[in-house]
Structures are given as structure tokens and as C-alpha cells.
Design a protein around this motif. Structure first.
Motif, PDB file in Angstrom:
ATOM      1  N   GLY A   1     -17.923  -5.947 -38.497  1.00 55.37           N
ATOM      2  CA  GLY A   1     -17.229  -7.702 -39.013  1.00 55.37           C
ATOM      3  C   GLY A   1     -16.959  -7.159 -40.496  1.00 55.37           C
ATOM      4  N   GLU A   2     -16.859  -5.750 -41.544  1.00 50.84           N
ATOM      5  CA  GLU A   2     -16.028  -5.202 -42.261  1.00 50.84           C
ATOM      6  C   GLU A   2     -16.761  -3.681 -42.572  1.00 50.84           C
ATOM      7  OE1 GLU A   2     -18.763  -6.816 -46.234  1.00 50.84           O
ATOM      8  OE2 GLU A   2     -17.252  -7.889 -45.382  1.00 50.84           O
ATOM      9  N   CYS A   3     -16.653  -3.125 -43.294  1.00 51.81           N
ATOM     10  CA  CYS A   3     -16.925  -1.723 -43.703  1.00 51.81           C
ATOM     11  C   CYS A   3     -18.263  -1.225 -44.139  1.00 51.81           C
ATOM     12  CB  CYS A   3     -16.163  -0.818 -44.686  1.00 51.81           C
ATOM     13  SG  CYS A   3     -15.531   0.373 -44.289  1.00 51.81           S
ATOM     14  N   PHE A   4     -19.356  -0.954 -43.392  1.00 51.79           N
ATOM     15  CA  PHE A   4     -20.391  -0.010 -43.874  1.00 51.79           C
ATOM     16  C   PHE A   4     -20.809   0.031 -45.312  1.00 51.79           C
ATOM     17  CE2 PHE A   4     -23.106   3.549 -44.106  1.00 51.79           C
ATOM     18  CZ  PHE A   4     -24.199   3.120 -44.749  1.00 51.79           C
TER      19      PHE A   4
ATOM     20  N   TYR B   1     -17.317   0.940 -29.753  1.00 53.79           N
ATOM     21  CA  TYR B   1     -17.515  -0.179 -30.171  1.00 53.79           C
ATOM     22  C   TYR B   1     -18.612  -1.295 -28.922  1.00 53.79           C
ATOM     23  CZ  TYR B   1     -14.060   0.890 -33.503  1.00 53.79           C
ATOM     24  OH  TYR B   1     -13.245   0.995 -34.696  1.00 53.79           O
ATOM     25  N   ARG B   2     -17.755  -0.580 -27.605  1.00 51.67           N
ATOM     26  CA  ARG B   2     -18.132  -2.022 -26.351  1.00 51.67           C
ATOM     27  C   ARG B   2     -20.567  -1.302 -26.392  1.00 51.67           C
ATOM     28  NH1 ARG B   2     -19.237  -0.570 -21.449  1.00 51.67           N
ATOM     29  NH2 ARG B   2     -17.650   1.451 -21.840  1.00 51.67           N
ATOM     30  N   ILE B   3     -20.760  -0.311 -26.921  1.00 48.63           N
ATOM     31  CA  ILE B   3     -21.786   0.624 -26.609  1.00 48.63           C
ATOM     32  C   ILE B   3     -22.347   0.507 -27.805  1.00 48.63           C
ATOM     33  CG2 ILE B   3     -23.170   2.552 -26.205  1.00 48.63           C
ATOM     34  CD1 ILE B   3     -20.965   3.954 -24.258  1.00 48.63           C
ATOM     35  N   PHE B   4     -21.692   0.367 -29.022  1.00 50.89           N
ATOM     36  CA  PHE B   4     -22.950   0.445 -30.245  1.00 50.89           C
ATOM     37  C   PHE B   4     -22.657  -0.621 -31.106  1.00 50.89           C
ATOM     38  CE2 PHE B   4     -22.102   4.888 -28.597  1.00 50.89           C
ATOM     39  CZ  PHE B   4     -24.141   5.236 -28.827  1.00 50.89           C
ATOM     40  N   GLY B   5     -20.816  -1.403 -30.811  1.00 48.92           N
ATOM     41  CA  GLY B   5     -20.772  -2.351 -31.538  1.00 48.92           C
ATOM     42  C   GLY B   5     -19.957  -2.098 -33.025  1.00 48.92           C
TER      43      GLY B   5
ATOM     44  N   VAL C   1     -16.526   0.763 -39.787  1.00 50.25           N
ATOM     45  CA  VAL C   1     -17.081  -0.344 -39.007  1.00 50.25           C
ATOM     46  C   VAL C   1     -17.288   0.498 -37.724  1.00 50.25           C
ATOM     47  CG1 VAL C   1     -15.284  -1.838 -40.788  1.00 50.25           C
ATOM     48  CG2 VAL C   1     -14.458  -0.264 -38.004  1.00 50.25           C
ATOM     49  N   CYS C   2     -17.174   1.089 -37.318  1.00 50.20           N
ATOM     50  CA  CYS C   2     -18.087   1.459 -36.162  1.00 50.20           C
ATOM     51  C   CYS C   2     -20.136   1.835 -36.187  1.00 50.20           C
ATOM     52  CB  CYS C   2     -17.648   2.460 -36.019  1.00 50.20           C
ATOM     53  SG  CYS C   2     -18.567   3.859 -34.231  1.00 50.20           S
ATOM     54  N   VAL C   3     -20.460   1.064 -35.804  1.00 46.28           N
ATOM     55  CA  VAL C   3     -22.409   1.400 -35.781  1.00 46.28           C
ATOM     56  C   VAL C   3     -22.712   2.811 -36.015  1.00 46.28           C
ATOM     57  CG1 VAL C   3     -24.752   0.399 -34.934  1.00 46.28           C
ATOM     58  CG2 VAL C   3     -22.502  -1.490 -35.587  1.00 46.28           C
ATOM     59  N   PHE C   4     -22.242   3.026 -34.670  1.00 47.25           N
ATOM     60  CA  PHE C   4     -22.761   4.570 -34.090  1.00 47.25           C
ATOM     61  C   PHE C   4     -22.347   5.576 -35.143  1.00 47.25           C
ATOM     62  CE2 PHE C   4     -21.035   8.677 -31.958  1.00 47.25           C
ATOM     63  CZ  PHE C   4     -22.595   9.188 -31.798  1.00 47.25           C
TER      64      PHE C   4
END
Length: 141
Positions: free
Chosen positions: A126-129, A119-123, A21-24
Motif C-alpha cells: 500500500g506504501e513504499c517498502f 503486481y499480479r503475481i507477487f503483490g 511498492v512492488c513486493v518482488f
């Protein structure tokens, strides 16, 4: 280089555990997949059944992961060692081996700073990539 103790060996090799779920983290997986010409590495999100079992085997909290992990040569590598292990096995990225000369506490301090704030920096999704079709064969669930 930090190796896990013998009981923490994993039967599958060249597996990257990441926070799905982490964009980075998801971009990291796409970065590796795009450069892994030999298709050596496979991927598993910590939120998948397989990823959760892998995380628990290495004492990583699946609900609040603080590290990625890579199994390479039957050994688990974490934090900066994990990232450097992956990068140093990609074509044209072998030069990152030199970064192992930087003391591990310093490398891991930078890693921890990014991990704590990812999460704060990259976003956060809502669900797994969900990987595209070309990458799906390399995902372990």
C-alpha cells in the motif's frame, strides 16, 4: 551490454533504482543487500524524491516504471542488463556473467514478462517498502 549515452550519466555510483511498492522489487533489494558483503550498492525507491529525479533523468516513468536501473561505473543499465550487472558484482554470483551470452532481446523479453505481471503475481504494498535499521544507511531518499 547496453550503456546509456554520455548525457545520461549520474553523479552517484552503484545505486539501484527500484519500485518501492512492488513486493518482488523490494525482495530483490533485500536479496542484494544480504549478499553485498562490501556494502557497495545503495538503493532508492522510485517513489522517493531522489528516486523520482533519477528515474526522470533516464526517461523512466515514476508513475508506471517498466524497468529497474542500476548506475555502475557511472553508466546506467536497465532491464536484464541492470539485473545481471548487480548480480555479477555480488560474491558467489559472478557466474551470471555467462548469461550475457543469451541474446539481449530474449533476456529482455523474459524481464518484460515478469515486469508487466509483477503486481499480479507477487503483490503490491500500500506504501513504499521501509528498510530495516541495518539497511537504512544504504537508502538514498
Amino acid at each position: 551490454m547496453t550503456e546509456s549515452p554520455a548525457p545520461n550519466r549520474w553523479p552517484d555510483d552503484d545505486v539501484i533504482l527500484y519500485d518501492g511498492v512492488c513486493v518482488f522489487c523490494s525482495r530483490w533489494v533485500r536479496f542484494v543487500a544480504a549478499r553485498d558483503a562490501k556494502r557497495r550498492f545503495r538503493f532508492t525507491a522510485i517513489q522517493s524524491g531522489y528516486g523520482t529525479r533519477l528515474a526522470q533523468a533516464f526517461s523512466i516513468n515514476p508513475e508506471d516504471p517498466d524497468t529497474n536501473a542500476v548506475i555502475h561505473g557511472g553508466v546506467a543499465y536497465f532491464k536484464s542488463d541492470g539485473a545481471l550487472t548487480v548480480l555479477s558484482n555480488l560474491p558467489e554470483w559472478e557466474w551470471v556473467r555467462a548469461l550475457r551470452l543469451v541474446p539481449k532481446p530474449l533476456r529482455d523479453a523474459v524481464y518484460n514478462l515478469v515486469a508487466r505481471n509483477r503486481y499480479r503475481i507477487f503483490g503490491k504494498y500500500g506504501e513504499c517498502f521501509v528498510p530495516d535499521e541495518a539497511m537504512r544507511a544504504r537508502v538514498l531518499e
